[in-house]
Scaffold this motif. Sequence first.
Motif, PDB file in Angstrom:
ATOM      1  N   ARG A  46      41.152  48.591  42.802  1.00 38.82           N
ATOM      2  CA  ARG A  46      41.050  49.366  41.607  1.00 38.82           C
ATOM      3  C   ARG A  46      41.578  49.291  40.265  1.00 38.82           C
ATOM      4  O   ARG A  46      40.413  49.064  39.146  1.00 38.82           O
ATOM      5  CB  ARG A  46      41.268  51.069  41.918  1.00 38.82           C
ATOM      6  N   ASP A  47      42.378  48.512  40.197  1.00 44.30           N
ATOM      7  CA  ASP A  47      42.996  47.688  39.140  1.00 44.30           C
ATOM      8  C   ASP A  47      41.928  46.713  38.660  1.00 44.30           C
ATOM      9  O   ASP A  47      42.151  46.231  37.496  1.00 44.30           O
ATOM     10  CB  ASP A  47      44.503  47.493  38.881  1.00 44.30           C
ATOM     11  N   THR A  48      41.222  46.238  39.357  1.00 41.04           N
ATOM     12  CA  THR A  48      40.461  44.880  39.108  1.00 41.04           C
ATOM     13  C   THR A  48      39.525  45.465  38.747  1.00 41.04           C
ATOM     14  O   THR A  48      38.182  44.845  37.564  1.00 41.04           O
ATOM     15  CB  THR A  48      39.896  44.464  40.306  1.00 41.04           C
ATOM     16  N   GLY A  49      38.991  46.981  38.352  1.00 41.92           N
ATOM     17  CA  GLY A  49      37.829  47.628  37.527  1.00 41.92           C
ATOM     18  C   GLY A  49      36.513  47.660  39.316  1.00 41.92           C
ATOM     19  O   GLY A  49      35.732  47.677  38.481  1.00 41.92           O
ATOM     20  N   CYS A  50      37.167  47.281  40.537  1.00 44.05           N
ATOM     21  CA  CYS A  50      36.125  46.964  41.522  1.00 44.05           C
ATOM     22  C   CYS A  50      36.827  48.750  42.569  1.00 44.05           C
ATOM     23  O   CYS A  50      37.502  49.563  42.212  1.00 44.05           O
ATOM     24  CB  CYS A  50      36.394  45.772  42.426  1.00 44.05           C
ATOM     25  N   THR A  51      35.747  48.275  43.191  1.00 40.17           N
ATOM     26  CA  THR A  51      36.309  49.105  44.883  1.00 40.17           C
ATOM     27  C   THR A  51      36.521  48.975  46.188  1.00 40.17           C
ATOM     28  O   THR A  51      36.052  47.153  45.984  1.00 40.17           O
ATOM     29  CB  THR A  51      34.745  50.356  45.165  1.00 40.17           C
ATOM     30  N   LEU A  52      36.645  49.281  47.408  1.00 42.11           N
ATOM     31  CA  LEU A  52      37.106  48.345  48.278  1.00 42.11           C
ATOM     32  C   LEU A  52      36.454  48.060  48.985  1.00 42.11           C
ATOM     33  O   LEU A  52      35.964  47.448  49.390  1.00 42.11           O
ATOM     34  CB  LEU A  52      37.452  49.565  49.373  1.00 42.11           C
TER      35      LEU A  52
END
Length: 406
Positions: free
Chosen positions: A143-149
Amino acid sequence: MAKGGVMADIRDFFDGLAGSPKRNENRRKVLLAIAIKADTQVGIARRTMLSQATVSTAVRELEKEGMVTGARTDGGRAGRVCLAPTELVGVGVHIGFNHVTVAARRLDKEFDTVSVRVNSEGVSRGWNRARPAVQDLIGEAVRDTGCTLSDVFSLGIAVPRMIDPRTNEFTRPVLHPWRTGDHPARDLGEWLGVHAVIDNDANLGALAEQTYGQREHAETVIYVKVSTGVGAGIIVHNSLLRGRGGMAGEIGHLTLDPDGVMCQCGGRGCLETVIGAEALVQRVRQARTRTGAVDFEHLEHVIRAAREHDPVCMRVIKDAGRTLGSFLAHVCNLINPDVVVVGGQLTECDLLLEGCEESLHRFALPGAVAKSSGFVLELSELGTRAEAQGALVLGLRGQESPNSTV
């Protein structure tokens, strides 16, 4: 267009290349090498062991299909090839005895643009108890990368135990704290819906140092991890030396004292029982029997005190370095490496490397370790993130043949 630009296109592209003819296999290999590290075509050829002509053709085709960018600079000279914008994420997890480190990176970002999460629990109390915390850390880092699992494309896992490269499972007998039936790669891979791969953490420290360190062109690299346990990863000609059952590099289980302390492997007097974290903490506590050593329960306490010039802790760590150096002298005589990189928690104190260098030059063949020969002994450039970074590389490499082990 799909969320994140060409994210879905790249995923579909990889799926379309599975089981394809040789030409597409090469394109897949080149694309994954770029995802691991943006590089020149010469660098990609060296890392993939493909010819420069094959790489040039693959890059040109991938650029036409919108998968990569930057094959040429404005001046027309060869430049670094980068992955096109994407929200696909590579994840590397280091599951240690007393800590877990997760590194997550959007694949179109530089290798050092990673989101890292760490806890101090580890797997010492068993995998079933550790797994929820590991999953939470992965979720936070992604999530810290701006993405989701759902954007996770690959997963690599580093563990301080021997892994059979043929099965992607622990080499038997399975050593504590892991148990027969534990399958962290399977469990986390199924949870994320990706093909996960696993290897020994020292192996992956070596992989990270050769891939991302300044010594990337070295022919033979040895990475030594000194923390709770002791192990070594060996890379020769860009390939990890694992051995038939994944036991190559297990210097922590070489015998120092045949009548010494019992080791978890079942042997006696292994190097790990002498310079591993538990042994060093115990040595400090024994030296403080009259004054008490209540502040020395973990290795970080010993390291902190040594850095504050505590004489007992300084001596314990420097002696550990000397002992390690004497073992590495034998390794250098046997393998004659270009580089020996020392990593792990103990490297937070410079005294370890000082002691190691003393013994290495005392016991190794002069020609094997002389600075004039080009040999280098150094601390890890990636620090305590090395194993997780190597796991991230392993996860991406595992996508070359997702139905087999790496």
